[in-house]
Design an enzyme around this catalytic site. Sequence first.
Site, PDB file in Angstrom:
ATOM      1  N   ARG A 239       6.550  37.504 -38.050  1.00 49.98           N
ATOM      2  CA  ARG A 239       5.842  37.922 -39.279  1.00 49.98           C
ATOM      3  C   ARG A 239       6.359  38.936 -39.907  1.00 49.98           C
ATOM      4  O   ARG A 239       6.428  38.893 -41.226  1.00 49.98           O
ATOM      5  CB  ARG A 239       4.685  38.640 -38.485  1.00 49.98           C
ATOM      6  N   TYR A 240       7.235  40.019 -39.417  1.00 53.04           N
ATOM      7  CA  TYR A 240       7.902  40.879 -40.310  1.00 53.04           C
ATOM      8  C   TYR A 240       9.440  40.554 -40.230  1.00 53.04           C
ATOM      9  O   TYR A 240      10.109  39.899 -39.663  1.00 53.04           O
ATOM     10  CB  TYR A 240       7.727  42.378 -39.434  1.00 53.04           C
TER      11      TYR A 240
ATOM     12  N   ARG B  94      11.887  41.719 -37.206  1.00 51.67           N
ATOM     13  CA  ARG B  94      11.658  41.661 -35.796  1.00 51.67           C
ATOM     14  C   ARG B  94      10.781  40.451 -35.464  1.00 51.67           C
ATOM     15  O   ARG B  94      10.101  40.018 -36.353  1.00 51.67           O
ATOM     16  CB  ARG B  94      11.035  42.963 -35.544  1.00 51.67           C
TER      17      ARG B  94
ATOM     18  N   CYS C 175      -1.133  37.934 -16.803  1.00 46.77           N
ATOM     19  CA  CYS C 175      -0.990  39.601 -16.647  1.00 46.77           C
ATOM     20  C   CYS C 175      -1.752  39.643 -15.277  1.00 46.77           C
ATOM     21  O   CYS C 175      -2.516  39.085 -14.590  1.00 46.77           O
ATOM     22  CB  CYS C 175      -2.065  39.972 -17.649  1.00 46.77           C
TER      23      CYS C 175
ATOM     24  N   CYS D  99      -7.319  42.730 -18.948  1.00 46.26           N
ATOM     25  CA  CYS D  99      -8.283  44.102 -19.502  1.00 46.26           C
ATOM     26  C   CYS D  99      -9.266  43.396 -20.357  1.00 46.26           C
ATOM     27  O   CYS D  99      -8.973  42.515 -21.282  1.00 46.26           O
ATOM     28  CB  CYS D  99      -7.043  44.781 -20.307  1.00 46.26           C
TER      29      CYS D  99
ATOM     30  N   CYS E 269      -8.807  43.042 -24.216  1.00 53.06           N
ATOM     31  CA  CYS E 269      -7.512  42.348 -24.643  1.00 53.06           C
ATOM     32  C   CYS E 269      -7.639  41.469 -26.161  1.00 53.06           C
ATOM     33  O   CYS E 269      -8.654  40.821 -26.121  1.00 53.06           O
ATOM     34  CB  CYS E 269      -7.035  41.391 -23.745  1.00 53.06           C
TER      35      CYS E 269
ATOM     36  N   ARG F  70      -5.678  39.232 -26.707  1.00 50.38           N
ATOM     37  CA  ARG F  70      -5.330  37.649 -26.489  1.00 50.38           C
ATOM     38  C   ARG F  70      -6.191  37.126 -25.389  1.00 50.38           C
ATOM     39  O   ARG F  70      -5.928  36.266 -24.811  1.00 50.38           O
ATOM     40  CB  ARG F  70      -3.795  37.414 -26.063  1.00 50.38           C
TER      41      ARG F  70
ATOM     42  N   ASP G 262      -8.858  45.756 -31.616  1.00 49.24           N
ATOM     43  CA  ASP G 262      -9.180  44.618 -32.495  1.00 49.24           C
ATOM     44  C   ASP G 262     -10.672  43.823 -32.529  1.00 49.24           C
ATOM     45  O   ASP G 262     -11.165  43.713 -31.390  1.00 49.24           O
ATOM     46  CB  ASP G 262      -8.088  43.829 -32.138  1.00 49.24           C
TER      47      ASP G 262
ATOM     48  N   ASP H 141      -4.992  47.387 -37.030  1.00 47.42           N
ATOM     49  CA  ASP H 141      -4.093  46.235 -36.914  1.00 47.42           C
ATOM     50  C   ASP H 141      -4.979  45.286 -37.743  1.00 47.42           C
ATOM     51  O   ASP H 141      -6.075  44.619 -37.180  1.00 47.42           O
ATOM     52  CB  ASP H 141      -3.573  45.514 -35.556  1.00 47.42           C
TER      53      ASP H 141
ATOM     54  N   LYS I  98      -0.025  46.278 -39.236  1.00 44.25           N
ATOM     55  CA  LYS I  98      -0.551  47.632 -38.962  1.00 44.25           C
ATOM     56  C   LYS I  98      -0.619  48.675 -40.032  1.00 44.25           C
ATOM     57  O   LYS I  98       0.211  49.026 -40.828  1.00 44.25           O
ATOM     58  CB  LYS I  98       0.290  48.320 -37.904  1.00 44.25           C
TER      59      LYS I  98
HETATM   60  S1  SF4 Z   1      -4.013  44.068 -22.905  1.00 38.65           S
HETATM   61 FE1  SF4 Z   1      -4.211  41.629 -22.552  1.00 38.65          FE
HETATM   62  S2  SF4 Z   1      -1.971  41.241 -22.703  1.00 38.65           S
HETATM   63 FE2  SF4 Z   1      -2.043  43.115 -22.372  1.00 38.65          FE
HETATM   64  S3  SF4 Z   1      -1.925  43.554 -19.975  1.00 38.65           S
HETATM   65 FE3  SF4 Z   1      -3.983  43.550 -20.630  1.00 38.65          FE
HETATM   66  S4  SF4 Z   1      -4.719  41.449 -20.374  1.00 38.65           S
HETATM   67 FE4  SF4 Z   1      -2.394  41.426 -20.390  1.00 38.65          FE
END
Ligand code: SF4
Length: 453
Positions: free
Chosen positions: A160-161, A164, A173, A177, A180, A182, A341, A378, A385
């Site tokens: 995207r940038y 990088r 994972c 979380c 998350c 994603r 997000d 973001d 960001k």
């Molecule tokens: S925030 Fe999402 S990508 Fe990051 S460690 Fe937790 S579950 Fe995994």
Amino acid sequence: MKTAMNINRQFVFKSDKRPANFESTSEAEEEPPGKSCLRADSEEPPGKTAAGRNRFFGHIPDYLWNDWKWQFRNRITTVAHLAEFIPLTSEEQTQLKLVTMRYPLSVTPYYLSLIDPDDPDDPIKKQAVPSILEITMGKVGLEDPLAEKEDSVVPGLVHRYPDRALMVLTDICPMLCRHCTRKREWHHGGWVRSESEFEAMLEYLRRKSDIRDIILSGGDPLTLSTRRLESIISRIREIRHIEIIRIGTRFPVVLPQRIDEELCAMLSRHGPIWLNTHFNHPREVTPQAAEACDRLLRSGVPVNNQSVLLRGVNDTVKAQLKLCQSLLRIKVRPYYLFQCDEVQGTEHLRTPVETGIKIIEGMRGHTSGLAVPTFVVDLPQGGGKVPIQPNYMLTHAGKELMLRNYQGNLFRYRNPRARTQLELTAMAGLLDEPDSPFKSKGAEDADRVIVRS
Ligand code: SF4
């Protein structure tokens, strides 16, 4: 409620010594399989505290507890298993089963041991344990708020940038979380990029000489075995225009045992490597997490923290101050505080942007500047960001600014204009003139520190 007192013990270890035939790592088992095989027994060993590890895992000997692959294999991934540790009514269990059909559950025994199961508002629990609000409010927000799919130039590589690029190596994972970004990837069932996909990413990078910075992300890239990671990192290193590699990982927080000597020795062979991790609450800064970060730092890997602002977890000045000061004590730099997000299934954890601004305002000046992260939004659709600060510049008129300090006092600040070397020389010559406009005006100047709010 089902307590661990009445759960049959499957693992009974009388000794902390490893059995002679115990092998943490075999070639065939470099990366831990995804299935949980632990059955809990929270029969508390006599004389030990009821809190933390001993409450649920006191019967697990150190050689297993400290083995990251054991921790990974024994993640808690079903509601029924979770209910062996956390009080859940049958109605709650039914609800959470519905949630996990859309957004699965995964918690390491280590991270679970940080939860106070009797506190309904426990900030660790809110990050790890599903909430029915993930689906009842699931239509709010976007599936892919950062539009990462659109910037994917080859599968797994987001460019995207200009200088990088982000390599998504896996979707696995150790802990899922609940906030998350994603989350949309979770139900895809656990993949690691194939060798040919990885080679396609490398080929793109070799052709793009503007890219100087690679971020290894996921999922969590440290889920891969150290040997496989080294194979990836060493081939990135062969590309001469890639200057630095960054690793985004939550392992130091949710499974610090992963940061072992073997991993650190490998990372030190391929520096400069930076590691960004994700502590959200001061209770996550445990002695084990501190040791993991210390091992990284001693291996020449700087560790920065990117926390996410979460409702009921860390959305107060007090919690953020304590978190960031705790991080500085273990030499981890608080880098970003992200606005959560707008991901579908996370609305119940999001806070107004004003909360983040107030938190930064309550920190800046009240503690060391090193402890104050940059609060960042973001932007959706890949806008990038944007740092958001409290407003300290109240007016900007002519040669003067009106600034506000952390105590709310106002100051007039003389703003020098841009001058050439010639102008500066001429100005110096005029300073001796009696009515020089450039002279300091004594009392009038002192008066600049004037206005109290
Ligand atoms: S925030 Fe999402 S990508 Fe990051 S460690 Fe937790 S579950 Fe995994």
